[in-house]
Design an enzyme around this catalytic site. Structure first.
Site, PDB file in Angstrom:
ATOM      1  N   LYS A 201       0.857  -1.176   0.000  1.00  0.00           N
ATOM      2  CA  LYS A 201       0.000   0.000   0.000  1.00  0.00           C
ATOM      3  C   LYS A 201       0.894   1.226   0.000  1.00  0.00           C
ATOM      4  O   LYS A 201       1.661   1.451   0.945  1.00  0.00           O
ATOM      5  CB  LYS A 201      -0.878  -0.030   1.245  1.00  0.00           C
ATOM      6  CG  LYS A 201      -1.762   1.186   1.370  1.00  0.00           C
ATOM      7  CD  LYS A 201      -2.836   0.950   2.393  1.00  0.00           C
ATOM      8  CE  LYS A 201      -3.707   2.170   2.526  1.00  0.00           C
ATOM      9  NZ  LYS A 201      -4.790   1.941   3.472  1.00  0.00           N
ATOM     10  N   LYS A 255      -2.097  -1.532  -4.146  1.00  0.00           N
ATOM     11  CA  LYS A 255      -2.943  -0.350  -4.068  1.00  0.00           C
ATOM     12  C   LYS A 255      -2.111   0.907  -4.059  1.00  0.00           C
ATOM     13  O   LYS A 255      -1.158   0.960  -3.286  1.00  0.00           O
ATOM     14  CB  LYS A 255      -3.733  -0.490  -2.766  1.00  0.00           C
ATOM     15  CG  LYS A 255      -4.510   0.699  -2.357  1.00  0.00           C
ATOM     16  CD  LYS A 255      -5.165   0.398  -1.055  1.00  0.00           C
ATOM     17  CE  LYS A 255      -5.982   1.595  -0.674  1.00  0.00           C
ATOM     18  NZ  LYS A 255      -6.480   1.482   0.654  1.00  0.00           N
ATOM     19  N   TYR A 319     -14.764   0.856  -7.436  1.00  0.00           N
ATOM     20  CA  TYR A 319     -16.046   1.539  -7.252  1.00  0.00           C
ATOM     21  C   TYR A 319     -16.895   1.430  -8.522  1.00  0.00           C
ATOM     22  O   TYR A 319     -18.062   1.778  -8.512  1.00  0.00           O
ATOM     23  CB  TYR A 319     -15.800   2.998  -6.856  1.00  0.00           C
ATOM     24  CG  TYR A 319     -14.940   3.091  -5.606  1.00  0.00           C
ATOM     25  CD1 TYR A 319     -15.511   2.977  -4.344  1.00  0.00           C
ATOM     26  CD2 TYR A 319     -13.551   3.219  -5.686  1.00  0.00           C
ATOM     27  CE1 TYR A 319     -14.723   3.007  -3.204  1.00  0.00           C
ATOM     28  CE2 TYR A 319     -12.762   3.252  -4.553  1.00  0.00           C
ATOM     29  CZ  TYR A 319     -13.355   3.147  -3.314  1.00  0.00           C
ATOM     30  OH  TYR A 319     -12.569   3.160  -2.186  1.00  0.00           O
TER      31      TYR A 319
HETATM   32  C1  PBG Z   1      -7.653   2.995   5.235  1.00  0.00           C
HETATM   33  C2  PBG Z   1      -7.852   2.880   3.790  1.00  0.00           C
HETATM   34  C3  PBG Z   1      -7.616   3.849   2.805  1.00  0.00           C
HETATM   35  C4  PBG Z   1      -8.108   3.318   1.621  1.00  0.00           C
HETATM   36  C5  PBG Z   1      -8.602   2.033   1.895  1.00  0.00           C
HETATM   37  N1  PBG Z   1      -8.409   1.770   3.246  1.00  0.00           N
HETATM   38  C6  PBG Z   1      -7.118   5.244   2.890  1.00  0.00           C
HETATM   39  C7  PBG Z   1      -5.823   5.545   3.451  1.00  0.00           C
HETATM   40  O1  PBG Z   1      -4.967   4.692   3.684  1.00  0.00           O
HETATM   41  O2  PBG Z   1      -5.617   6.737   3.724  1.00  0.00           O
HETATM   42  C8  PBG Z   1      -8.112   4.047   0.310  1.00  0.00           C
HETATM   43  C9  PBG Z   1      -9.076   3.555  -0.687  1.00  0.00           C
HETATM   44  C10 PBG Z   1      -9.362   4.472  -1.801  1.00  0.00           C
HETATM   45  O3  PBG Z   1      -8.745   5.548  -1.966  1.00  0.00           O
HETATM   46  O4  PBG Z   1     -10.256   4.107  -2.572  1.00  0.00           O
HETATM   47  N2  PBG Z   1      -6.526   2.499   5.795  1.00  0.00           N
END
Ligand code: PBG
Length: 330
Positions: A201, A255, A319
């Site tokens: 991530k 991600k 989405y």
């Molecule tokens: C929370 C989380 C996030 C997303 C999914 N889980 C945001 C972040 O880490 O700030 C982002 C998903 C998206 O942008 O669609 N930990």
């Protein structure tokens, strides 16, 4: 690899001459069964609320979830991912609401498991929807404290599993959390609950609309760069995934997705573990805006989803899941 054939005996355009021929030779395809739909849940009754930064996406009060899930079932989408929009007065420094058995996620889980028992449900494990500072972990001496955060994440995971969650998805990027959560799940008779790790991530600019959707955007002061990955790095993703697999992750999420196709491929090439691409909120809103303003045609969505498949993803959190499933059915 040696290229075989030469012009004019070989004409590759012959394979593109008609729709049916292109369909026959296509190497990658998308089925609704490859898609996972994120759903934002809010408090109240009979509420369906627009999210300004994500045109077409809504927040639903729990009683309205079934109306979405009927569509999800109709179009054969196998799994949904739940995200809570926690009211400000329930947020605090340590994200206590995450452990409330009657929080939005727990209530939704109970309802969905009762009414849609055959649907997969995935829940994020992280504290950011619940903390007053918008971070995924708790802050001790001005730092996100890894090990103290893990202790809370274990409790959050066990609570979600108890409420019927099929898939625990740690998205917090603390070191060692997958192993700690796996051990706790196994010890408590949840050895069948999956862990899909948000193993790679990145500290991305593309999460902006999501943070608005879960109400953490205006809270977040600093960025998340001390725990989410630096987008300059690729090799580091292999170290992250290697650890997650050893700790018991079943599946890995990469991600965001569009800008990280090389990472998906790298992981597939090195580990042969199922990889899910998360097409995040910023990617969604960019494409959606382009389509609404007619700078893009709606086939642009499919183009991105296929790219994730080509890179090696087995499924996609997006989405666009319902929109694309409907498009495919047509
Ligand atoms: C929370 C989380 C996030 C997303 C999914 N889980 C945001 C972040 O880490 O700030 C982002 C998903 C998206 O942008 O669609 N930990």
């Amino acid at each position: 690899m040696k290229i075989i054939g030469s012009f004019p005996k070989t004409r590759l355009r012959r394979l593109r001459k008609s729709r049916w021929m292109r369909d026959i030779i296509s190497e990658n395809n998308i089925s609704p069964k490859d898609l996972i739909l994120p759903i934002f849940v809010r408090e109240g009754k009979n509420k369906i609320e627009n999210i300004k930064s994500m045109p077409g996406i809504k927040r639903y009060s729990i009683d309205k979830i079934p109306s979405v899930l009927k569509e999800v079932e109709k179009y054969k989408i196998p799994m949904v991912a739940l995200f809570p929009y926690t009211p400000n007065n329930k947020k605090d420094k340590i994200g206590s609401e995450a452990l409330n058995p009657n929080n939005l996620i727990c209530k939704s889980l109970r309802l969905i498991k009762r009414k849609f028992p055959q649907l997969g449900i995935m829940c994020d494990v992280a504290l950011d929807p619940y903390t007053s500072h918008g971070h995924d972990g708790i802050i001790v001496n001005n730092e996100i404290d890894n090990d103290k955060t893990i202790k809370i994440l274990i409790k959050q995971s066990l609570l979600q599993a108890k409420m019927g969650c099929d898939v625990i998805a740690p998205s917090d990027m603390m070191d060692g959390r997958v192993g700690a959560i796996r051990k706790a799940l196994d010890k408590n008779n949840f050895s069948n609950v999956n862990i899909i790790s948000y193993g790679v991530k990145y500290a991305s600019n593309f999460y902006g609309p999501f943070r608005d959707a879960v109400g953490s955007k205006t809270k977040l002061k600093k960025n998340k760069k001390t725990y989410q990955m630096d987008y300059r790095n690729a090799d580091e993703s292999l170290r992250e995934i290697g650890l997650d697999i050893k700790e018991g992750a079943d599946i890995i999420i990469v991600k965001p997705a569009i800008a990280y196709l090389d990472i998906i491929k790298k992981i597939k090439d090195n580990f042969k573990i199922p990889v899910i691409a998360y097409q995040v909120s910023g990617e969604y809103s960019l494409i959606k805006n382009g389509i609404e303003k007619k700078f893009l045609t709606d086939d642009a969505i499919m183009e991105t989803l296929i790219a994730f498949k080509r890179a090696g993803a087995c499924a996609i959190i997006t989405y666009f899941a319902l929109e694309i499933a409907k498009q495919i059915k047509k």
